[in-house]
Design a protein around this motif. Structure first.
Motif, PDB file in Angstrom:
ATOM      1  N   ASN A   1      33.953  41.887  40.671  1.00 45.89           N
ATOM      2  CA  ASN A   1      34.645  43.044  41.257  1.00 45.89           C
ATOM      3  C   ASN A   1      34.214  43.229  43.278  1.00 45.89           C
ATOM      4  N   TRP A   2      35.815  42.338  43.541  1.00 49.69           N
ATOM      5  CA  TRP A   2      35.177  42.373  45.087  1.00 49.69           C
ATOM      6  C   TRP A   2      37.258  43.314  45.636  1.00 49.69           C
ATOM      7  N   ALA A   3      36.330  44.319  46.121  1.00 54.71           N
ATOM      8  CA  ALA A   3      36.945  46.097  45.696  1.00 54.71           C
ATOM      9  C   ALA A   3      37.506  46.005  47.922  1.00 54.71           C
ATOM     10  N   HIS A   4      36.221  45.504  48.334  1.00 55.97           N
ATOM     11  CA  HIS A   4      36.353  45.352  49.265  1.00 55.97           C
ATOM     12  C   HIS A   4      37.652  44.040  50.321  1.00 55.97           C
ATOM     13  N   LEU A   5      37.857  43.612  49.553  1.00 60.03           N
ATOM     14  CA  LEU A   5      38.860  42.488  50.016  1.00 60.03           C
ATOM     15  C   LEU A   5      40.368  42.817  49.355  1.00 60.03           C
ATOM     16  N   PRO A   6      40.958  42.856  50.516  1.00 59.67           N
ATOM     17  CA  PRO A   6      42.535  42.396  50.270  1.00 59.67           C
ATOM     18  C   PRO A   6      42.760  41.638  48.556  1.00 59.67           C
ATOM     19  N   ASN A   7      43.689  42.820  48.127  1.00 59.28           N
ATOM     20  CA  ASN A   7      44.157  41.479  46.868  1.00 59.28           C
ATOM     21  C   ASN A   7      45.233  40.372  47.076  1.00 59.28           C
TER      22      ASN A   7
ATOM     23  N   PHE B   1      41.832  34.706  40.660  1.00 57.53           N
ATOM     24  CA  PHE B   1      41.951  36.222  41.093  1.00 57.53           C
ATOM     25  C   PHE B   1      43.003  36.873  39.686  1.00 57.53           C
ATOM     26  N   LYS B   2      42.200  38.409  39.689  1.00 57.74           N
ATOM     27  CA  LYS B   2      43.655  39.078  39.376  1.00 57.74           C
ATOM     28  C   LYS B   2      43.468  40.192  39.359  1.00 57.74           C
ATOM     29  N   GLU B   3      43.836  40.986  40.568  1.00 55.34           N
ATOM     30  CA  GLU B   3      44.016  42.080  40.831  1.00 55.34           C
ATOM     31  C   GLU B   3      42.894  42.306  41.799  1.00 55.34           C
ATOM     32  N   ASN B   4      42.272  43.424  41.783  1.00 56.89           N
ATOM     33  CA  ASN B   4      40.830  43.150  42.597  1.00 56.89           C
ATOM     34  C   ASN B   4      39.773  42.465  41.873  1.00 56.89           C
ATOM     35  N   LYS B   5      40.037  41.891  40.728  1.00 53.24           N
ATOM     36  CA  LYS B   5      38.750  41.059  39.187  1.00 53.24           C
ATOM     37  C   LYS B   5      38.586  39.814  39.662  1.00 53.24           C
TER      38      LYS B   5
END
Length: 425
Positions: free
Chosen positions: A172-178, A153-157
Motif C-alpha cells: 500500500n503506497w498511500a504516499h504516492l498519487p493514484n 497499480f489499482k487505486e492505492n494498492k
C-alpha cells in the motif's frame, strides 16, 4: 425485446459517441493537459501513449485511433480503451519485448503489432493474483527490483508480480498519487496522474526530489512549455566539445559536457540528456575524463578519481575519491582516458602524451609513454570499431591505440553531432 433494446442502445452510442469521450473524428491534443490511461514502449522502442480510443506514437505528433495499431482491442469499434500497458523485459523469457495491453478483465499480448495466438486471455490466467480493471502497469527488471517483475497499480494498492515464480506481493503506497499510467524510461520509474508525473523507487515507492512535475515539460514537445527534452536536443546537437565519453561493460554509452551527460542504451531508444548531479552527486559537473573497467566507472575530475559501480544506481566505492597519484600513479591534468575491451591497460592522455597504466599491477605506474599527433584532445573512447579521439566538434578514428600513438597523418575527421549523436547537422 431485451436483445433488440441492447442492440439499439449500442447503435445510438456508436452514432453519437460516448458522453465522456471526444467525438471519434476529433483529434486529441495532449498539450492541453491529458491524463493518460497507459504508456508503454514497443519492441522497437517507440513509446505509445493511450487515452480512450486514441493513442500517440512517440514524444511528438498527432493522435491516432487505437484501432489503427491494435485492431483487436476495438471489438465494438471506437468503444476501446487501454487500462494499463507494459513491455516485457526479461531476455531469457519467451515473451521478451512483447507488449501487454490490459482492458477490463482481459490481457492482450502483441509482438510487432500482431496479436499473439490464443489472446486475449483472462488476466487471472496470465498474471494470477492480479486484479481486473487495472489503473497502470510497468516492468521492473532484476537489479532495479529484487527479481524480474511487473508492478501493477489499482487505486492505492501496488502488486509486485514475480515473472518466474508468479508470486505476488501486495503493498500500500498511500504516499504516492493514484497512478493512471506508469512508465519505465532509462532505468527510472514514473507514475502519471492528471497531466503530471512523479518519479518513484520501484521497490519502496519512495519519492526523491521535487515532484510532481508537468508531463508537457518532459515527455512531449509542446509550444509554450520549457520541455526537458530541450536539454537532450541542445546537448546532443551542440557543436561544443565533449568533456569525456565512454561505454560500460553492458554496452551503454555515456557522453559528458559541462553539468550534463547523455546516455545511449540502444540505438532504438536514442541519446537522452540528464544532469550529472542527478546520478553522480559527488562529481556534479565538469569531468576531465571517464573510462570503464571491471564493471566500474572511473571518473577523473582535477586530481581526484571517483569509482562507481556500473549498476542501476551507480554507488560510489567506499574510500573514494582518491588522488590520481594514489590510484593511477600519475600527476597533472588529465585530458582523456580509455580502456579497450578486457585489456587491463588504461591509456591516459595528458597534453600530447599518452601514458599507459596497467590496472592489474600493484602499485600502479606508467608502463609506456607515447607522443600523439594532436596538441590537445578533449575526450577519447575505445570500442569494437577502434579508438575515437574527440577534438572540438569532430572526432578521429584509429583501429588501435598503437596506430593512434605512432601515426603522423590524421585520418578523415567526423562530425560528432552528425555521425555519432544522430543530429541532422
Amino acid at each position: 425485446m431485451r436483445p433488440l433494446f441492447q442492440t439499439l442502445c449500442l447503435c445510438v452510442v456508436l452514432a453519437l459517441g460516448r458522453p465522456d469521450e471526444p467525438h471519434l473524428d476529433a483529434k486529441l491534443d495532449r498539450c492541453e493537459g491529458i491524463e493518460f490511461d497507459a504508456i508503454t514502449p514497443d519492441e522497437k522502442g517507440i513509446t505509445f501513449f493511450f487515452k480512450g480510443d486514441h493513442l500517440w506514437k512517440g514524444f511528438h505528433g498527432p493522435s491516432e485511433l487505437l484501432n489503427s495499431s491494435f485492431q483487436e482491442m476495438d471489438s465494438h469499434h471506437h468503444l476501446a480503451h487501454v487500462d494499463a500497458a507494459f513491455r516485457m523485459h526479461q531476455e531469457d523469457h519467451e515473451d521478451h519485448d512483447h507488449i501487454f495491453l490490459f482492458q477490463d478483465d482481459k490481457v492482450f499480448s502483441y509482438y510487432n503489432h500482431t496479436l499473439e495466438s490464443g489472446f486475449p486471455k483472462d488476466i487471472e490466467e496470465v498474471f494470477p493474483g492480479i486484479p481486473t480493471h487495472l489503473d497502470a502497469a510497468v516492468e521492473c527488471p532484476k537489479g532495479e527490483c529484487v527479481t524480474d517483475s511487473v508492478i501493477f497499480f489499482k487505486e492505492n494498492k501496488v502488486y509486485h508480480f514475480d515473472i518466474k515464480t508468479k508470486a505476488v506481493k501486495q503493498r500500500n503506497w498511500a504516499h504516492l498519487p493514484n497512478c493512471t499510467a506508469a512508465y519505465r524510461w532509462l532505468e527510472r520509474h514514473y507514475c502519471f496522474h492528471g497531466h503530471q508525473f512523479t518519479k518513484f523507487h520501484p521497490v519502496t515507492g519512495s519519492v526523491v526530489g521535487k515532484y510532481p512535475k508537468d508531463t508537457r515539460n518532459y515527455f512531449m514537445r509542446c509550444p509554450k512549455f520549457d520541455h526537458g527534452s530541450d536539454a537532450t536536443e541542445r546537448e546532443r546537437c551542440s557543436h561544443v566539445h565533449l568533456d569525456a565519453i565512454t561505454t560500460d561493460d553492458l554496452g551503454k554509452a555515456y557522453a559528458f559536457r559541462g553539468s550534463f551527460y547523455m546516455r545511449l542504451d540502444t540505438h532504438r531508444d536514442g541519446w537522452h540528456a540528464f544532469a550529472i548531479a542527478d546520478v553522480w552527486k559527488d562529481v556534479k559537473s565538469d569531468l576531465d575524463a571517464v573510462f570503464s573497467y571491471d564493471d566500474k566507472l572511473y571518473m577523473i575530475k582535477g586530481d581526484q578519481v571517483y569509482i562507481y559501480k556500473s549498476a542501476a544506481h551507480y554507488t560510489l566505492i567506499q574510500g573514494y575519491p582518491k588522488t590520481l597519484k594514489e590510484e593511477l600513479g600519475i600527476e597533472g591534468h588529465v585530458d582523456a582516458a580509455f580502456v579497450c575491451g578486457e585489456d587491463p591497460t588504461v591509456h591516459v592522455i595528458q597534453g600530447q602524451k599518452m601514458r599507459d597504466v596497467d590496472l592489474s599491477a600493484t602499485p600502479r605506474a606508467v608502463a609506456k609513454e607515447s607522443h600523439l599527433p594532436f596538441p590537445k584532445i578533449d575526450a577519447a573512447m575505445c570500442g569494437p570499431d577502434g579508438v575515437k579521439v574527440f577534438v572540438g566538434p569532430e572526432y578521429y578514428q584509429y583501429e588501435t591505440p598503437m596506430l593512434l600513438a605512432f601515426s603522423r597523418i590524421r585520418p578523415e575527421p567526423h562530425k560528432i553531432s552528425l555521425e555519432l549523436l544522430g543530429c541532422d547537422h
